[in-house]
Structure formats: structure tokens, C-alpha cells
Design an enzyme around this catalytic site. Structure first.
Site, mmCIF file in Angstrom:
data_model
loop_
_atom_site.group_PDB
_atom_site.id
_atom_site.type_symbol
_atom_site.label_atom_id
_atom_site.label_comp_id
_atom_site.label_asym_id
_atom_site.label_seq_id
_atom_site.Cartn_x
_atom_site.Cartn_y
_atom_site.Cartn_z
ATOM 1 C CB CYS A 11 -0.876 0.031 1.240
ATOM 2 S SG CYS A 11 -1.907 -1.409 1.389
ATOM 3 N NE ARG A 66 4.646 1.922 -1.052
ATOM 4 C CZ ARG A 66 5.378 2.402 -0.049
ATOM 5 N NH1 ARG A 66 6.285 3.310 -0.302
ATOM 6 N NH2 ARG A 66 5.207 2.014 1.173
ATOM 7 C CD1 TRP A 110 0.341 -6.027 -3.360
ATOM 8 C CD2 TRP A 110 0.502 -6.641 -1.218
ATOM 9 N NE1 TRP A 110 0.938 -7.254 -3.314
ATOM 10 C CE2 TRP A 110 1.047 -7.658 -2.018
ATOM 11 C CE3 TRP A 110 0.487 -6.813 0.167
ATOM 12 C CZ2 TRP A 110 1.575 -8.822 -1.476
ATOM 13 C CZ3 TRP A 110 1.008 -7.969 0.703
ATOM 14 C CH2 TRP A 110 1.553 -8.960 -0.124
ATOM 15 C CG ASN A 151 1.558 1.205 4.052
ATOM 16 O OD1 ASN A 151 1.381 -0.008 3.969
ATOM 17 N ND2 ASN A 151 2.725 1.769 3.835
ATOM 18 N N GLY A 152 -0.387 -0.736 6.193
ATOM 19 C CA GLY A 152 -0.002 -1.535 7.359
ATOM 20 C C GLY A 152 -1.110 -2.525 7.700
ATOM 21 C CD GLU A 167 19.248 -12.404 -7.284
ATOM 22 O OE1 GLU A 167 18.733 -12.786 -6.221
ATOM 23 O OE2 GLU A 167 18.795 -11.448 -7.935
ATOM 24 C CE LYS A 222 15.854 -11.212 -9.706
ATOM 25 N NZ LYS A 222 16.410 -10.380 -8.682
ATOM 26 C CD GLU A 245 11.740 -11.323 -8.615
ATOM 27 O OE1 GLU A 245 12.932 -11.003 -8.598
ATOM 28 O OE2 GLU A 245 10.889 -10.794 -7.894
ATOM 29 C CG HIS A 250 23.610 -35.075 0.308
ATOM 30 N ND1 HIS A 250 24.099 -36.232 0.890
ATOM 31 C CD2 HIS A 250 24.692 -34.311 0.010
ATOM 32 C CE1 HIS A 250 25.416 -36.157 0.970
ATOM 33 N NE2 HIS A 250 25.807 -34.995 0.432
ATOM 34 C CE LYS A 276 12.462 -2.271 -7.006
ATOM 35 N NZ LYS A 276 13.375 -3.348 -7.410
HETATM 36 O O1 M6R Z 1 13.943 -3.473 -0.975
HETATM 37 P P1 M6R Z 1 14.645 -4.727 -0.481
HETATM 38 O O2 M6R Z 1 15.973 -4.912 -1.098
HETATM 39 O O3 M6R Z 1 14.694 -4.804 1.018
HETATM 40 O O4 M6R Z 1 13.697 -5.911 -0.965
HETATM 41 C C1 M6R Z 1 13.945 -7.228 -0.569
HETATM 42 C C2 M6R Z 1 13.202 -8.215 -1.439
HETATM 43 O O5 M6R Z 1 11.817 -8.005 -1.336
HETATM 44 C C3 M6R Z 1 13.603 -8.104 -2.924
HETATM 45 O O6 M6R Z 1 14.971 -8.250 -3.102
HETATM 46 C C4 M6R Z 1 12.872 -9.174 -3.756
HETATM 47 O O7 M6R Z 1 13.323 -10.436 -3.425
HETATM 48 C C5 M6R Z 1 13.056 -8.869 -5.255
HETATM 49 N N1 M6R Z 1 11.789 -8.762 -5.910
HETATM 50 C C6 M6R Z 1 13.851 -9.870 -5.981
HETATM 51 O O8 M6R Z 1 14.049 -9.532 -7.314
#
Ligand code: M6R
Length: 605
Positions: free
Chosen positions: A2, A27, A74, A98-99, A478, A482, A485, A501, A600
Site C-alpha cells: 500500500c 510498490r 495491496w 498502510n499496514g 539468485e 529471478k 519471479e 543428497h 517492489k
Molecule cells: O527493498 P529490499 O531490497 O529490502 O527488498 C527485498 C526483497 O523483497 C527483494 O529483493 C525481492 O526479493 C526482489 N523482488 C527480488 O528480485
């Protein structure tokens, strides 16, 4: 997550509220709304979907008024629909939030017993109903303070009152809230970024603070209801523009910006004349550090993991890397001689912020590695190390990851030098090598065409695996994050040595397996693990260095990255993984900059 906007002015505010809501789109959200007050009436407009839709509604039926609040939601409590969208208004008051209000169910039940009714499924509406009741007897500020006393949880609030067309009240507990100042106009916003197009003069509310904004004045109160003064910060100007330029998406633009962002970052930290790394104000003398604890979420956590390998390699320190959402609830033993490093692109991630808050309460020494220097995490840590990557808009973190790794590597090297863990000559040599990063990244980006062909071959697969050893293990994690997501293709990241394992059972004919094998001390072992995968039908994409000279007809694809100092491997090997996830997502026609279900800036836990 939010986002909130509030504007009080001497002119109509709805267009600027819409423009500011667009700034909060990064966001992640699923509905939008706004409320203004004019002619003694609250004008509320809201809808599921994008801010553009809300804008069209306003175009057809404009909302007049010199004061208003806006929101992108959100969904947490209740599905994303028009009724659950914010603001939540009664006849006399309108609220954006927000929250999460943790005791909303209890409060709702009590209010229902006394005959109050609710329109939505949200936790926020209890605030509107409580305020409506209190406003029957109290003036607005008192009604807000009394309402806040009954709420549990985290919130940033923007509130307007039908009877009072000249002020907005804001309140903060947990969730961030900023105030912006201009001539005959003042603002409330979830972050400074949303307000940047209107002002560069910003104050930040602290936990428990309440503010009253009129067009010519802002008053602040602390949780004891005492009037307080706030420092006004002048925001720095963004050098890079927040537009896609000729690129198809922010993400691909941000991937290709990396030679420049790393160059800027190096310029900020390396003194050209003395060939020396500059770090001022570290909250603890590196010679006295007992242990380094690195904390982050998602991609930021992966940069913490890479840094653990570097710090262990370069120093004699004990090092831990932790996921913020786990750290904050464990029975962690704090030590005054530990250095706690918080890594976050946005600087607003709720779990990372809560972990920082925990450290602050224990008087631990904290340091943050952030992209947004005005963020809550930056402002509350003892020392801030910006990554200087410029605004990152794509939800998938790319240039911020490289920036985080770069700052963490510089820090590792500097700590190592101060502690005399590294020989001076070696230290200087490594600084020299570091300066090659931007050029080497630019070279690695040239592999794009080849990677696009690989993406075409694998995008219909049901799953995939990413393997690596040493610092290539977090890079495998990572790469997998990527890919999942962005393209919603299942991906697992594993230490290559762990395959036997359990995960080896997943390998079947044609399963894409990305093997990250730089020419380092793990090289031969990683190649053996790769052969185990090939023997079971895995379709291998090998990432290695040009000088590795691996020849195996069973390797389906191979990308040779430039030869470089081994500590730089994580920077270079990340590039093809970013490009792979981007192109797979393109073939699958996914929304590159706004992957489904993701935000975001993750400001709830
Ligand atoms: O703003 P931040 O770096 O704290 O965010 C952390 C994660 O939410 C962020 O890295 C998330 O995993 C990304 N969408 C990955 O691409």
C-alpha cells in the site's frame, strides 16, 4: 504494498494526487482510490485495478477540492475490489491506511455489538468507524489520538474530515510516512519518492508521531501528545531519469545500466588519487569487531550470502548471513562488538526494518547498505552505505543486487585491510581489479543474443535447477529467484555438492540445469556434479570462464564469461542469469516490470 498520499493546497488537488499515486505504483498494488472534500461533502472514488482506471473515472466525474487523500492498496484483509479499496469513508471522515491493524477482528466484534455496521472486509474500516464515533464528542486531533490508543499493529494513516476543509491528519506506527513542504501546499506520502516531483523539502515521522497539515503550516506531535519540531531534509537530485527510454521495460534498461551504476558506485568509494577505499563513520572499530551479521530479504539476502564468503575469505572474522523475517523472531544473542549490516534496495522492507529495530533496542552497532538514502532503514541505522544505483523501478532487483555486492565487497576489503588480515600489496591489487568491473560487465552483456536463443529453447520447461559452489552458490539462488519471479517457471537453487543428497532425484530427461562453474578452486568438483546431471538426462547450460576450455559434447549450451580476478566472479556470472530470466519471461509474455503477486517495496511482514 500500500501507498498513501495526502495534499492540502490553495488549488484543486485531485490531479496531483493521481500523479503521486503513479509514483507509488512501483510498490505493487491491486486497487486505487482517492477522497477530496468540497462544499462540505466527502467525494470518494475508488476502483480495483490500476491508477489509470481511477484517472478515467475522475475524468468522467471530476472530484473538486483543495484537500484530499489517495491510496494504492495491496490486498491483505479482503479481496481486491471497489468496496475494499481505500479510502474508507463515513459521512464525516475518510481514512487511507498502510499496514495491518492486528486487533481489527476484536474491535469489529465490539463495534458490531453496539450496532455499528461495516461495508468492507478490511481491517482499516474499524479506524473509520471508531473515528466517526469519537468525532461526535471530540475535536479531530483528540479523536485521532484516542483512536490510535485502541489500535494494535502497524500503520501509516492519512485522515480528512468533512467539517474541516483545511487540514489533513497523518499518523505513523511502524509503517513509514513522510511530510513534504511547498508554497501554499503541503504533502503527506508513504515515501519521499512519491513527493519528489512536488518538493525536495521533507520531514519524516517517527514511530508514534502524529502530524496536522494545513496549506501553510505543519504541526507535529509525539505519542505523548507533546508538540515537537522536526528536522527538514533537502533531498538529493536523481541523476538518472525514471523513464524507460528506448527499452521495452525498466528491468532490461536496469540490466544494461549496470556498467554505469557500478562505475558510479566505485567512484563514490574509491579515492582516485590515493587508490584507497573510503569508508567513514563505521559504528565500530573494525579491529574490535567480534562478528559480522548480514541481514536482508530476497535478493538482498543473496548479496548478504555472497558477502559472507568474501568476509570469510578476506578476514579472520566470524560471519553470519540471516534472513530478516527469521532473525527478528529468533532468540538471537546480541554482542556489543558485533557489526549488524542491513541490506535493502528500498530501505523500507518491513522485516529488515524490524530486525534493525530489534538491534537498536539491544544497543547493537548497525550499518545499512541501501539504494534509497532517505528510507527508514537508512535513517535508523548508525551508518549508511548507499549503493548509488539510481532508482530501480522493475520489481525484479537487478542493478541493486550488483550495487549491494559491490559495496559489501568494498567493505570486506577495507575491514580486511584495517585489521591487517590482508597484505597491503594484495589489497592494492584487488582495488585495481575492482576498477575493471564496469568494463567486464559490459562484455558479459554481449552474450545477450546467445542467451535469448537458450531462453527460446527452455521457456516451455516445467522446472529448472541452478547449481554452484562457494560464492557461486548464492548466485545460483539468485538466478533461480529471478527466473521464478519473472517467468513463473519453477526453479531451485542448490549447492552443487548437495545434489546427491536428494535433489538429484528431480533430474529427468530435458530438465534445464544451469551450472555456474568459474575457474576457481571448486571448478573440477562442480564439473563432476555437472556430469552426474548430464548422466541423468539434464539439459545443461554451463556458465564458465573463457580460459576454462571445457569441451563436452553433452553440454547443451555454454556461455564463456571474461576471465577476471576470482573475487569478481559473482558480478559477472549474475549477468547471464538476469538476461536468461528476462528472455524466458518475454517468451512467456509475462509482465516484466510487475510480476504477478509481487511488490517492489514489501512494507508488511
Ligand atoms: O527493498 P529490499 O531490497 O529490502 O527488498 C527485498 C526483497 O523483497 C527483494 O529483493 C525481492 O526479493 C526482489 N523482488 C527480488 O528480485
Amino acid at each position: 504494498m500500500c501507498g498513501i498520499i495526502g495534499i492540502v493546497s490553495n488549488k484543486s488537488v485531485s490531479t496531483n494526487i493521481i500523479n503521486s499515486l503513479k509514483k507509488l505504483e512501483y510498490r505493487g498494488y491491486d486497487s486505487a482510490g482517492l477522497a477530496t472534500i468540497s462544499d462540505g461533502k466527502i467525494n470518494e472514488k475508488k476502483c480495483p485495478g490500476r491508477v489509470e482506471k481511477l484517472e478515467k473515472i475522475l475524468f468522467q466525474t471530476p472530484s473538486r477540492g483543495n484537500l484530499g487523500i489517495g491510496h494504492v492498496r495491496w490486498a491483505t484483509h479482503g479481496v481486491p475490489n471497489e468496496v475494499n479499496a481505500h479510502p474508507h469513508s463515513s459521512e464525516i471522515v475518510s481514512v487511507v491506511h498502510n499496514g495491518i491493524i492486528e486487533n481489527s477482528d476484536e474491535l469489529k466484534k465490539e463495534l458490531e455489538k453496539s450496532g455499528k455496521t461495516f461495508k468492507s472486509q478490511t481491517d482499516t474500516e474499524v479506524i473509520t468507524v471508531l473515528l466517526t464515533e469519537k468525532l461526535k464528542k471530540l475535536e479531530p486531533l483528540k479523536a485521532v489520538f484516542e483512536t490510535l490508543e485502541t489500535l494494535k499493529g502497524s500503520f501509516a494513516l492519512g485522515i480528512i474530515f468533512k467539517e474541516f476543509e483545511d487540514f489533513i491528519i497523518g499518523a505513523r506506527r511502524g509503517s513509514p510516512l513522510a511530510v513534504g513542504y511547498s508554497n501554499s501546499e503541503n504533502y503527506l506520502g508513504s515515501d519521499s519518492y512519491a513527493l519528489k516531483s512536488m518538493t525536495n523539502k521533507i520531514s519524516y515521522l517517527d514511530d508514534g508521531d502524529v502530524c496536522v497539515l494545513s496549506k501553510d503550516d505543519v504541526k507535529f506531535y509525539n505519542s505523548n501528545k507533546d508538540k515537537i519540531n522536526k528536522e527538514i531534509f533537502t533531498l538529493s537530485e536523481d541523476k538518472s531519469s525514471v523513464s524507460k527510454g528506448n527499452y521495452k521495460s525498466f528491468m532490461i534498461k536496469e540490466i544494461f545500466e549496470q556498467p554505469n551504476t557500478t562505475k558510479t558506485c566505485l567512484k563514490e568509494y574509491i579515492d582516485k588519487i590515493r587508490e584507497e577505499i573510503n569508508f567513514y563513520n563505521l559504528p565500530v572499530d573494525p579491529k574490535k569487531i567480534n562478528k559480522v551479521v548480514l541481514i536482508g530479504c530476497g535478493t538482498a539476502y543473496h548479496s548478504c550470502l555472497v558477502a559472507k564468503y568474501w568476509l570469510e575469505e578476506l578476514t579472520t572474522l566470524n560471519v553470519e548471513a540471516d534472513i530478516a523475517s527469521e532473525f527478528r523472531y529468533r532468540k538471537v544473542k546480541f554482542d556489543i562488538n558485533n557489526l549488524y549490516i542491513f541490506v535493502s534496495q528500498s530501505g523500507e522492507t518491513a522485516d529488515t526494518y524490524a530486525a534493525l529495530d530489534l538491534c537498536k533496542k539491544e544497543n547493537a552497532k548497525t550499518c545499512s547498505v541501501v539504494n534509497v538514502v532517505e528510507s527508514s532503514i537508512a535513517r535508523h541505522s548508525d551508518c549508511v552505505l548507499p549503493i548509488h544505483a539510481g532508482p530501480e523501478i522493475g520489481v525484479a532487483s537487478t542493478k541493486a543486487f550488483l550495487g549491494q555486492m559491490l559495496v559489501l565487497y568494498l567493505l570486506s576489503l577495507k575491514i580486511s585491510e584495517i585489521r591487517n588480515d590482508i597484505e597491503h600489496k594484495e589489497y592494492k591489487k584487488k582495488i585495481g581489479e575492482l576498477k575493471k568491473i564496469p568494463k567486464l560487465i559490459a562484455e558479459s552483456l554481449k552474450e545477450e543474443e546467445k542467451i535469448q536463443l537458450i531462453a527460446k529453447d527452455i521457456y516451455k520447461s516445467k522446472g529448472s535447477m541452478f547449481l554452484g559452489r562457494g560464492s557461486s552458490f548464492p548466485i545460483a539462488l539468485e538466478g533461480a529467484l529471478k527466473l521464478k519471479e519473472l517467468s513463473y517457471l519453477h526453479a531451485e537453487g542448490y549447492p552443487a555438492g548437495e545434489m546427491k543428497h536428494g535433489p538429484l532425484a528431480l533430474i529427468e530427461d530435458g530438465l534445464p540445469v544451469v551450472v555456474i562453474a568459474p575457474k576457481d578452486k571448486y571448478f573440477e568438483k562442480t564439473l563432476s556434479n555437472m556430469q552426474e546431471v548430464i548422466a541423468r538426462g539434464g539439459k545443461v547450460l554451463l556458465l564458465t570462464n573463457s580460459s576454462s576450455k571445457v569441451i563436452s559434447e553433452n553440454i547443451r549450451f555454454q556461455i564463456n564469461l571474461p576471465d577476471a580476478d576470482l573475487t569478481l566472479t559473482p558480478f559477472l556470472f549474475t549477468i547471464p542469469l538476469q538476461l536468461l530470466s528476462y528472455h524466458v519471461a518475454m517468451f512467456k509474455k509475462c509482465d516484466i516490470d510487475k510480476p504477478r503477486n509481487l511488490a517492489k517495496s514489501v512494507t508488511v511482514e
